[in-house]
Design an enzyme around this catalytic site. Structure first.
Site, PDB file in Angstrom:
ATOM      1  N   ASP A 290       0.800  -1.222   0.026  1.00  0.00           N
ATOM      2  CA  ASP A 290      -0.023   0.077  -0.081  1.00  0.00           C
ATOM      3  C   ASP A 290       0.776   1.251   0.029  1.00  0.00           C
ATOM      4  OD1 ASP A 290      -2.470  -1.361  -0.022  1.00  0.00           O
ATOM      5  OD2 ASP A 290      -2.218  -1.732   2.103  1.00  0.00           O
TER       6      ASP A 290
ATOM      7  N   ALA B 212      -7.075   2.290   7.094  1.00  0.00           N
ATOM      8  CA  ALA B 212      -5.771   2.655   7.633  1.00  0.00           C
ATOM      9  C   ALA B 212      -5.660   3.124   8.991  1.00  0.00           C
ATOM     10  CB  ALA B 212      -5.192   3.285   6.520  1.00  0.00           C
TER      11      ALA B 212
END
Ligand code: NAD
Length: 267
Positions: free
Chosen positions: A51, A165
């Site tokens: 990511d 996140a």
């Protein structure tokens, strides 16, 4: 056969480099050209890594409008659909044009200081935080309605795709990646009768403007972190967060991938 051009963004790790070689061997004979430098007339942005590599690629390309296609070599992979198991199947689909595209909306921050106004955009989130582990004091307004004065570690302003996140770690909700709107989540608010506090994170519509303003004596005590990258603005007065429609496009080979990914990695 029309040549298709791919801009390559890669984490320089042995697994990622091995995947790159595999991709080059597969795609070049099919009429693809892989460019290690960014070309603005390319057809795809291919990101090999985790990511973090994806976030870096989006910022480095200055929020390219060329569709991003991700291959995950990291542990999580919330932006990168393909992994080693699905790679060949998905490369075949890429060649055949058998995919769809989704849109991930970004959030803009307009940062007003005593000398200048800056604009930044995030893919995951902005966080307003103290540079020296001190308490940050700020006022929060939405659509020019003053809501409350907050104190604590700061505030996260997260996109839907960033909701899994930092926002999730701070107690925010998971939002479907392509939803329109954004979320604000406080970071370790001070809880006492002296301070006001948000009872939970808030999900706002795209049209809402959220303003974080600092009292004059606080103006150098906060910094803005954009997708993990810190910036200290001297003379910081206020930051206004909004969605303007700025977005990135991402290729998906399986339209239900999001749910499989959540099930495999979070639930
Ligand atoms: P990194 O690569 O170490 O990323 C940190 C972790 O966050 C990785 O495991 C990554 O896979 C995961 N991640 C990133 N985006 C995600 C998303 N949209 N959904 C689910 N997981 C995601 O660090 P970096 O490269 O600097 O990445 C910056 C990101 O790290 C920030 O945008 C922030 O969201 C995250 N972060 C999280 C925390 C926390 O959870 N306490 C603290 C700081 C930063």
């Amino acid at each position: 056969m029309m040549t298709k051009i791919i801009n390559l963004f890669i984490k320089p790790s042995p697994p990622a480099l091995a995947i790159r070689d595999h991709i080059v061997n597969y795609l070049v004979p099919q009429g693809f050209r892989i460019s290690p430098v960014y070309l603005d007339h390319a057809d795809y942005n291919l990101v090999i890594g985790g990511d973090g590599t994806f976030l870096h690629a989006v910022h480095k390309s200055q929020f390219s409008t060329i569709p991003f296609c991700g291959i995950n070599t990291g542990t999580l992979g919330f932006f990168q659909e393909s992994d080693l198991d699905s790679l060949d199947k998905n490369l075949k689909k890429l060649v055949e044009g058998d995919y769809h595209m989704d849109e991930l909306l970004l959030v803009e921050a307009e940062v007003e200081t005593s000398s200048w106004t800056y604009r930044r955009w995030c893919v995951n989130e902005f966080s307003v935080q103290s540079p020296k582990r001190k308490t940050v004091h700020f006022s929060l307004s939405v659509d020019q309605v003053p809501l409350l004065h907050l104190a604590g570690d700061g505030l996260i302003v997260s996109t839907p795709s960033g909701s899994t996140a930092y926002n999730l770690s701070a107690g925010g909700a998971i939002l479907y990646q392509t939803l329109k709107g954004y979320q604000i989540t406080p970071l370790n608010q001070l809880r006492s009768k002296t301070y006001e506090a948000l009872p939970s994170s808030i999900v706002l519509p795209s049209s809402a403007e959220t303003e974080v303003s600092f009292p004059p004596d606080e103006k150098d005590k906060a910094l803005l972190v954009t997708d993990g990258v810190e910036e200290h603005f001297l003379g910081l007065k206020k930051i206004t967060f909004r969605q303007t429609g700025k977005k990135i496009h991402r290729i998906l080979f399986n339209s239900n991938w999001y749910w499989y990914n959540l099930k495999d990695k979070l639930i």
